[in-house]
Design an enzyme around this catalytic site. Structure first.
Site, PDB file in Angstrom:
ATOM      1  N   GLY A   8      -2.325  17.456   5.781  1.00  0.00           N
ATOM      2  CA  GLY A   8      -2.116  16.026   5.991  1.00  0.00           C
ATOM      3  C   GLY A   8      -0.626  15.808   6.203  1.00  0.00           C
ATOM      4  N   LYS A 200      -3.983   1.739 -10.859  1.00  0.00           N
ATOM      5  CA  LYS A 200      -2.862   0.825 -10.587  1.00  0.00           C
ATOM      6  C   LYS A 200      -3.057   0.109  -9.245  1.00  0.00           C
ATOM      7  CE  LYS A 200      -0.299   3.308  -7.387  1.00  0.00           C
ATOM      8  NZ  LYS A 200      -1.078   4.480  -7.195  1.00  0.00           N
ATOM      9  N   ARG A 272       0.597  -2.811   1.838  1.00  0.00           N
ATOM     10  CA  ARG A 272      -0.598  -3.356   2.495  1.00  0.00           C
ATOM     11  C   ARG A 272      -1.556  -4.053   1.532  1.00  0.00           C
ATOM     12  NH1 ARG A 272      -1.121   2.242   5.741  1.00  0.00           N
ATOM     13  NH2 ARG A 272      -0.976   2.915   3.583  1.00  0.00           N
ATOM     14  N   ASN A 273      -1.722  -3.499   0.324  1.00  0.00           N
ATOM     15  CA  ASN A 273      -2.622  -4.127  -0.636  1.00  0.00           C
ATOM     16  C   ASN A 273      -2.115  -5.490  -1.069  1.00  0.00           C
ATOM     17  OD1 ASN A 273      -4.729  -2.102  -1.271  1.00  0.00           O
ATOM     18  ND2 ASN A 273      -2.909  -0.868  -1.642  1.00  0.00           N
TER      19      ASN A 273
END
EC number: 1.1.1.94
Lengths: 354, 354
Positions: A8, A200, A272-273
């Protein structure tokens, strides 16, 4: 000199190549099927396009079809994909991992049993894909703590915990990465740290609500904003994070550290959250945020809410947890799963105060 | 209908007049010798100049010489001064408090014994000024939790804990103030909540460092800032806050709630202490910040560092605490007391990780 392979080539895996390569280790970044352009960019110009930075000498990028070559002789193997890729990476690693390699997981999150609601940490999920005999011959470790990838990549002080089961393995891994800006502690509370890192994200989504509520009222530029609101949500989040650590069998003290409150703090500062939470705060139903405003955007926090929030149902029915526990997580689940409006259930918070 | 008198007409005391007066209670704001202009402004225009808001009907301002009149028949007495005024308010209340009144403290902080380093919470300090027989006839309570005064005053959701020794008294007081935007819990962990409220200010000063370090390097507008750094400091702060709660004999769980991590979060989001920390982060010795850049500005966080940080010396010598405990607080003390440079002692943090 050690050889580190990262499956990745996203921003977090690539950011970790900086301290490792500066310590003289060879880093091999292997792109997933989604990373073809990233790998090409690094191969031709040295630049990671999403980070906007040139990788160090000693860092080599490989396309996925070269993965076997990249894994050959590697001492350390890292997973640099997000939680959505955990099943894929499990399948890959089943073929690629070799006995004696040390695995260091960056991927954070949980999976839940559909029926029982029992929660499982992602490194344990990955392990399931391996031949049990091979799995036994791999050292299983993970990185937790507040790490915005770009900040690490530009050498800003970053403090993390490498967690696992064997202190010697952890110290070996930590030494590969420690620099004067990358501060690494080690802990054998693998469960506690991984639970904190996974849960979290749930509360980071809620960290965006205040800004959205202000915008909805046209008050975002007022003298007084809504830090009191945000702090109350954060405090309830921290109580629930600690409860999750206990529920999973981790050390409750871990909730106070880098892998708990520290990670929740950094995740609440933006990203983004938080943005998705802000849109919900503005009064947009979550389904509309998902399908229109942030279509195609990876939302780790929402994913965590969906998995964990849904699991709370069967866990409650089975008596594993009490109905009054996790009121914020349950509320957030109703927001993302049922488009519930932003009517904060204040009276359910802080129930265990004496 | 109850009568509430607040000694000190600063922004926090005045902010609390909003929920109380909206519940139909009479609120009497009594200015200190520093508040003459505030009282005049409220008396003539209704506006609190620092808050920039008009107080509600049912809120009356008194000059200090009218204090006896204001205290007459009051059910609840509040201290609305900062920690620097605690000795003054003790002297005043010794004369003004009447048996049966319920005291509700807003003033946060600690005092330390010069010799032993033993720490004392401010409500207990105030109590010392009273005739012991009178002190016995007063109910001692305090408000803790994340409360930026202006946010409360403009009716933004604010969640707090009223702490004290008697649950009935606490519920009586909470009912006077509870509204749909002022969410009040009660707790008999008076020590834990007051300790959290006092020590969180210590760590808010450190919350300014990251921004200062960025400015020093000309990177404050860069794509990548220093949230990782801030989060690591916050996590170490939270560990130390919990340690302080334990040291004082409070319930450690309180560190996770509104009076602990919630209050530390809101205090870290901005304000004067954070600004002072930012200047130190820019490389300015603290003595210069104090004497030039922020001359005359009340710095509760720095005050807390001076009191508590200094006390750690004798407490360590006496074996009450260990030398490796509170490394961040000790470091902050060296910054404010000795102009130590901003060389973060990373290797002393998170010592208790296993």
């Amino acid at each position: 000199m050690a050889t580190i392979v990262i499956l990745g080539s996203g921003i977090m895996g690539t950011a970790l190549s900086f301290p490792a390569s500066e310590n003289g280790h060879e880093v091999r970044l292997v792109g997933t099927f989604l990373d073809r352009e990233i790998v090409e960019s690094i191969q031709t110009t040295g630049v990671h396009p999403d980070l906007g930075l040139k990788v160090n000498d000693g860092v080599t990028a490989y396309q996925l079809e070269q993965a076997k070559e990249a894994f050959e002789g590697a001492d350390v193997v890292m997973s640099g994909v997000n939680s959505f890729g955990v099943e894929w990476i499990g399948e890959q690693l089943a073929d690629l991992l070799q006995p004696g390699q040390k695995f260091l997981c960056i991927t954070k999150g949980m999976r839940a049993d559909e029926g029982t609601g029992d929660l499982q940490l992602l490194p344990d999920k990955i392990k399931e894909y391996l031949d049990p005999e091979l799995a036994e011959q791999i050292s299983w470790n993970a990185i937790t703590g507040p790490s915005i990838a770009g900040e690490l990549a530009v050498h800003h002080d970053t403090a993390v915990v490498f967690c696992g089961h064997d202190k010697d393995d952890l110290e070996y891994l930590a030494d590969l990465f420690r620099t004067d800006y990358y501060h690494v502690w080690t802990s054998t509370d693998f469960i506690g740290h991984e639970t904190g890192a996974a849960t979290k994200n749930i509360y980071a989504f809620a960290a965006g609500f205040a800004e959205g509520l202000l915008r909805k009222q046209g008050k975002e530029n007022d003298k007084y904003v809504m830090y009191n609101f945000g702090a109350a949500i954060f405090a309830q989040g921290q109580r629930e994070l600690r409860s999750f650590v206990k529920l999973m069998g981790g050390n409750p003290d871990t909730a106070d550290g880098l892998g708990g409150v520290g990670d929740m703090f950094v995740t609440s500062m933006g990203g983004r959250n938080v943005k998705a939470g802000t849109l919900v705060g503005q009064g947009i139903p979550f389904s509309e945020v998902r399908d229109q405003h942030m279509k195609g955007v990876t939302l780790e926090g929402v994913a965590a809410i969906k998995v964990v929030g849904k699991a709370l149902g069967p866990l409650t029915e089975r008596g594993v947890i009490k109905p009054e526990e996790y009121p914020l997580c349950r509320f957030l689940y109703s927001v993302v799963a049922e488009d519930a409006p932003l009517d904060i259930p204040w009276d359910k918070f802080f129930q265990d105060l004496t």
